[in-house]
Design an enzyme around this catalytic site. Structure first.
Site, PDB file in Angstrom:
ATOM      1  N   LYS A   1      37.676 158.201  37.542  1.00  0.00           N
ATOM      2  CA  LYS A   1      38.763 159.711  37.258  1.00  0.00           C
ATOM      3  C   LYS A   1      37.778 160.666  37.365  1.00  0.00           C
ATOM      4  CE  LYS A   1      38.315 155.307  34.451  1.00  0.00           C
ATOM      5  NZ  LYS A   1      39.039 154.053  34.893  1.00  0.00           N
TER       6      LYS A   1
ATOM      7  N   ASP B   1      40.316 174.016  42.074  1.00  0.00           N
ATOM      8  CA  ASP B   1      40.094 174.845  42.547  1.00  0.00           C
ATOM      9  C   ASP B   1      38.405 175.090  43.035  1.00  0.00           C
ATOM     10  OD1 ASP B   1      42.528 176.602  42.944  1.00  0.00           O
ATOM     11  OD2 ASP B   1      42.297 176.937  40.803  1.00  0.00           O
TER      12      ASP B   1
ATOM     13  N   HIS C   1      39.142 152.944  24.645  1.00  0.00           N
ATOM     14  CA  HIS C   1      39.402 152.699  26.211  1.00  0.00           C
ATOM     15  C   HIS C   1      37.794 153.815  26.604  1.00  0.00           C
ATOM     16  CE1 HIS C   1      40.042 153.430  31.028  1.00  0.00           C
ATOM     17  NE2 HIS C   1      39.629 152.422  30.805  1.00  0.00           N
TER      18      HIS C   1
ATOM     19  N   ASP D   1      18.981 159.308  22.055  1.00  0.00           N
ATOM     20  CA  ASP D   1      17.438 160.090  21.372  1.00  0.00           C
ATOM     21  C   ASP D   1      18.006 161.215  21.478  1.00  0.00           C
ATOM     22  OD1 ASP D   1      15.646 157.940  21.591  1.00  0.00           O
ATOM     23  OD2 ASP D   1      14.492 158.993  23.009  1.00  0.00           O
TER      24      ASP D   1
END
Length: 529
Positions: free
Chosen positions: A424, A429, A177, A184
């Site tokens: 995703k 924090d 996935h 380069d």
């Protein structure tokens, strides 16, 4: 397909069945040459830029920039391919031969014509449309294409493809996935986007909110090392081992591809012009567009993840570093994930955060916006428990409100009402972020290999949190919550339509078929993979 060809394909599948479910894919004995990333990146323009920056005085820092607008993701890939001097490495779950896929293919071939060494590693889970594009690419002397864990059947018939899966489901259900684009060994893109019009938000058929992270400096060598590991693994099979074509057939395929390029260039004039203007890559390399210089680490799975999970082989599992970062959160955790089907261990992690009064907010797909009804059905098993724990849940709408600007797509395209979530992202924090290919679901945990980065950057954390807030605006997402105890604690969905608040007591959807399918899938036994 002619009858003889059909019989030949069927015979191959039966032979695979008789041979048993092999742990290695077809073509695994085909000879292949080991290769690794370009080892002298300082000769590239990008590396010279990154090493020459005064804000990179700490040799352990890398440069990053989030690319949330789909057209920017496409333009940057085209520009990076055009800028390649030595090597170009592509690793993708999906590489579609639609307008953007064809235009990128043309740019890759142009790089190869300049003498650039091109390596393309693509998963075989989404190549049912055929191998023609792969054949043309792999025929170039400067391009090598490898297929990760290929099926036996290489034709176009879905029935035989399904039969192939039925015969060897234990092997072919294991997929790569990963999404990675490296030039380069000096600059890279990593994130959630596959190669396809919907991921770049240029198709009216489907629009996905997604993100890339542009990376330069030290981190790129680490990303290249993960590519090399997959490229040289036993699951990466040379395209020539799977389907051989005569020179005449390849010439016809090249002519066919050329005709499609012309059509793609005409259809994609706006975003192709955007790519030709040189931005955003030129701005990132010149300093016009600021980069975040930060400490970061690559998190990824080993190519033989299934055996590592079972304890049969040493290796890496990206879940460990993610879980560690999650467990250390003190005040707030934000997550954007298209599929939310947590394991019991992951549910416990979220529960422990709430026990410590950590604010947890999660954005996922709604019933209308999801492209995977089975995943949505899995999510419904956990929704009430998450709400009971005090997790703040949001589900993105398929039709965004007219004022939504955090989605990455234009107001005009929003009217199609087929928007979905594919990004995703995690924010810990507001000090660091995760971005990559891993969903917060059981396939990503056990059955798919994944790659991503954890970046220690309050700046990028603030940007990602702002994106989360924009995408969860009341007119573009459902706020999912529980009614008070006296009302039976039913789940309700609240949103805004035409500037007016609206509340649903049943899962909102304009399709009775989708509702029925999810209900039927919900009745299946719940089990962890």
């Amino acid at each position: 397909m002619e009858t003889t060809a059909l019989l030949r394909a069927f015979t191959l599948l039966i032979a695979a069945c008789v041979a048993g479910c092999s742990s290695l894919p077809p073509g695994s004995t085909y000879p292949k040459t080991r290769s690794v990333a370009y080892v002298n990146p300082r000769e590239s323009q990008a590396e010279a830029v990154f090493t020459g920056r005064s804000d990179a005085s700490d040799a352990k820092l890398s440069a990053f920039r989030m690319l949330s607008v789909g057209a920017d993701g496409f333009a940057t890939r085209m520009q990076m391919a055009n800028a390649a001097k030595h090597t170009l490495d592509l690793q993708y779950f999906i590489f579609t031969a639609d307008s953007t896929g064809l235009l990128l293919t043309k740019a890759v071939l142009a790089a190869a014509d300049r003498g650039v060494r091109v390596r393309i590693l693509v998963d075989d889970g989404s190549t049912a449309a055929g191998d023609e594009q792969i054949q043309v690419l792999s025929a170039h002397p400067q391009i090598e294409v490898r297929i990760f864990n290929p099926f036996v059947y290489r034709g176009h018939l879905k029935l035989l493809r399904a039969l192939d899966f039925a015969i060897e489901s234990r092997r072919v259900d294991y997929r790569m996935h990963n999404k990675l684009f490296v030039v380069d060994n000096s600059m890279a893109l990593v994130g959630g986007r596959n190669i396809g019009d919907e991921y770049f938000q240029v198709s009216p058929e489907a629009q996905y909110a997604d993100d890339d992270v542009f990376a330069g400096g030290l981190i790129v060598g680490q990303l290249s090392a993960t590519f090399d590991e997959f490229w040289n693994s036993a699951f990466a099979i040379p395209a020539q081992a799977l389907r051989k074509s005569s020179p005449a057939h390849l010439q016809r395929q090249r002519e066919h591809l050329t005709a499609h390029w012309r059509a793609a260039e005409t259809a994609g004039v706006d975003y192709l012009k955007h790519a030709e203007q040189g931005e955003p890559l030129a701005g990132m390399l010149t300093g016009k567009l600021p980069l975040s210089w930060s400490h970061a680490s690559v998190v990824c799975d080993s190519p033989e993840k299934k055996r590592v999970v079972k304890g049969e082989k040493p290796g890496r599992l990206m879940y460990g570093p993610i879980a560690q970062a999650l467990a250390q959160v003190q005040s707030e955790f934000l997550m954007i994930t298209p599929y939310l089907v947590p394991t019991s261990e992951e549910m416990q992690l979220l529960h422990e955060l709430r026990t410590r009064n950590v604010r947890v907010r999660i954005l996922t797909n709604s019933l209308n916006s999801t492209n995977e009804l089975s995943a949505h059905s899995g999510y419904t098993h956990y929704r009430r428990q998450l709400l009971d724990d005090g997790v703040e849940l949001y589900e993105v709408r398929a039709l965004l409100g007219p004022t939504s600007r955090g989605s990455g797509q234009s107001r005009a395209i929003s009217r199609y009402g087929n928007y979905g979530l594919h990004a995703k992202l995690m924010v810990f924090d507001r000090k660091s972020i995760y971005a990559g290919s891993m969903n917060f679901d059981q396939r990503s945990r056990f059955l798919n290999t994944e790659v991503g980065v954890i970046i220690e950057s309050p700046e990028l954390a603030a940007q990602t949190a702002a994106r989360f807030d924009s995408m969860t605006r009341p007119e573009s997402a459902y706020v999912v919550s529980l009614q008070p105890e006296g009302a039976g604690k039913r789940i309700v969905w609240r949103t805004f339509e035409h500037d007016m608040p609206v509340e649903f007591t049943h899962e909102p959807s304009d399709s009775w078929r989708r509702r029925l399918q999810v209900k039927l899938l919900f009745l299946l036994p719940k089990r962890e993979l």
